[in-house]
Design an enzyme around this catalytic site. Sequence first.
Site, short mmCIF file in Angstrom:
data_model
loop_
_atom_site.label_atom_id
_atom_site.label_comp_id
_atom_site.label_asym_id
_atom_site.label_seq_id
_atom_site.Cartn_x
_atom_site.Cartn_y
_atom_site.Cartn_z
N GLU A 232 -51.81 5.21 -24.79
CA GLU A 232 -50.69 4.52 -25.45
C GLU A 232 -49.56 5.54 -25.60
O GLU A 232 -49.78 6.64 -26.13
CB GLU A 232 -51.07 3.96 -26.82
N GLU B 46 -47.66 10.84 -28.86
CA GLU B 46 -46.63 10.64 -29.88
C GLU B 46 -45.76 11.90 -29.96
O GLU B 46 -46.26 13.01 -29.93
CB GLU B 46 -47.29 10.33 -31.24
N ASP C 116 -39.16 2.25 -28.89
CA ASP C 116 -37.81 2.35 -29.47
C ASP C 116 -36.80 1.70 -28.53
O ASP C 116 -36.82 1.96 -27.32
CB ASP C 116 -37.44 3.83 -29.68
N THR D 288 -50.49 -3.95 -33.71
CA THR D 288 -50.03 -2.60 -34.05
C THR D 288 -49.37 -2.68 -35.43
O THR D 288 -49.15 -3.76 -35.97
CB THR D 288 -48.98 -2.10 -33.03
N GLU D 289 -49.04 -1.50 -35.97
CA GLU D 289 -48.37 -1.48 -37.29
C GLU D 289 -47.06 -2.29 -37.25
O GLU D 289 -46.80 -3.11 -38.11
CB GLU D 289 -48.05 -0.05 -37.72
N1 SAM Z 1 -46.62 1.83 -31.17
C1 SAM Z 1 -46.49 1.84 -32.63
C2 SAM Z 1 -46.50 0.42 -33.18
O1 SAM Z 1 -46.35 -0.51 -32.38
O2 SAM Z 1 -46.71 0.26 -34.37
C3 SAM Z 1 -45.22 2.60 -33.06
C4 SAM Z 1 -43.91 1.99 -32.65
S1 SAM Z 1 -42.49 3.01 -33.08
C5 SAM Z 1 -41.18 1.88 -33.08
C6 SAM Z 1 -42.18 3.91 -31.58
C7 SAM Z 1 -42.90 5.23 -31.54
O3 SAM Z 1 -42.73 5.79 -30.25
C8 SAM Z 1 -42.36 6.25 -32.54
O4 SAM Z 1 -43.42 6.78 -33.29
C9 SAM Z 1 -41.69 7.31 -31.65
O5 SAM Z 1 -41.75 8.60 -32.19
C10 SAM Z 1 -42.50 7.19 -30.37
N2 SAM Z 1 -41.77 7.62 -29.16
C11 SAM Z 1 -40.55 7.18 -28.76
N3 SAM Z 1 -40.16 7.78 -27.63
C12 SAM Z 1 -41.18 8.62 -27.28
C13 SAM Z 1 -41.38 9.53 -26.21
N4 SAM Z 1 -40.44 9.72 -25.27
N5 SAM Z 1 -42.53 10.23 -26.18
C14 SAM Z 1 -43.47 10.07 -27.13
N6 SAM Z 1 -43.34 9.23 -28.19
C15 SAM Z 1 -42.21 8.51 -28.26
#
Ligand code: SAM
Length: 215
Positions: free
Chosen positions: A43, A68, A117, A192-193
């Site tokens: 993931e 992450e 994001d 997911t959260e």
């Molecule tokens: N997947 C989880 C959920 O659905 O609850 C978290 C969603 S959160 C909006 C997006 C996550 O992706 C954040 O924790 C962010 O730090 C991580 N993220 C965004 N771009 C990333 C990248 N290029 N590499 C690793 N992590 C990334």
Amino acid sequence: MRLRNITGSREIIGESRFVVQEPKAQKGKWRERFGNEAPIYIEIGMGKGKFLHTLAGQNPDINYVGIEKYSSVLLRAIQKSEEEELSNLLFIRMDAEELTEVFGQGEVDRIYLNFSDPWPKDRHAKRRLPSEQFLNRYDVILKRGGRIEFKTDNRALFDFAVEELQKTGFRAEKITYDLHGDKEMREGNVMTEYEEKFSAAGNPIYKYIVCREGE
Ligand code: SAM
């Protein structure tokens, strides 16, 4: 060890047995690291890791790697693993831009992108995890016949993601604009959260499953 605050999070992550400290050294050797020949599902942008932790508990015959970028949320995933240790779940703190330096060609069996994001500004489009640029990286590490599963509540990001497929060799195998109302696609769905939060607010959840053309 309880992780009640995030002071010293880098140190905690740097010492955690659940975190792969030198992921580039594992390239092509992930099955050795897990000590078995099971498939590898990753993931990207896992946040606090609830989704992967649940899947890893349900499927002991699959190896999971959570990626992450930010320490503060990765800490929460580590905490969950300390409360309930799972031998088939590991984490990496890294930017997904480096994926092809960490996984060998065809080493990954499935990729999950959950509530990535949105990066709403056009000039940041290539940072979106379902962008053409990222799909080309996934194309290298994903084995033939492997799938990418993406879900989000953000319609603009989803429409963008579907359009980006046209620039690559990936094609939508399944697509829904209401995951929770779709009898077939919601079967076995692990929330997911972010999914819990946004679906509780009444937002529909969009999802695609893609494979390479002809597979
Ligand atoms: N997947 C989880 C959920 O659905 O609850 C978290 C969603 S959160 C909006 C997006 C996550 O992706 C954040 O924790 C962010 O730090 C991580 N993220 C965004 N771009 C990333 C990248 N290029 N590499 C690793 N992590 C990334």
